[in-house]
Design a protein around this motif. Sequence first.
Motif: not given
Length: 69
Positions: A14, A23-24, A26, A41-46, A48
């Motif tokens: 990591q 990379e951010y 995990v 801050e890391f924001h995940s994408s929804s 698809n």
Amino acid sequence: AQNLLEWMASPAAQNLFADINMEYPVNPAIQPAAMVAAWGEFHSSSFNLARAGELQRSAVMLMNRAGYR
């Protein structure tokens, strides 16, 4: 495969991903590189990704018709 996944989640790996690949991480115990941290801050994408794959052929055809290179 399991050993690879376990290594990728390890603090050593990591840190490599965070520092070299920018990379951010995990693993929440690992700090991102200073430049990455400056992005916020890391924001995940929804989004698809399976749908993106379904649309790839059409997108490439459209880019070809438009002359995109």
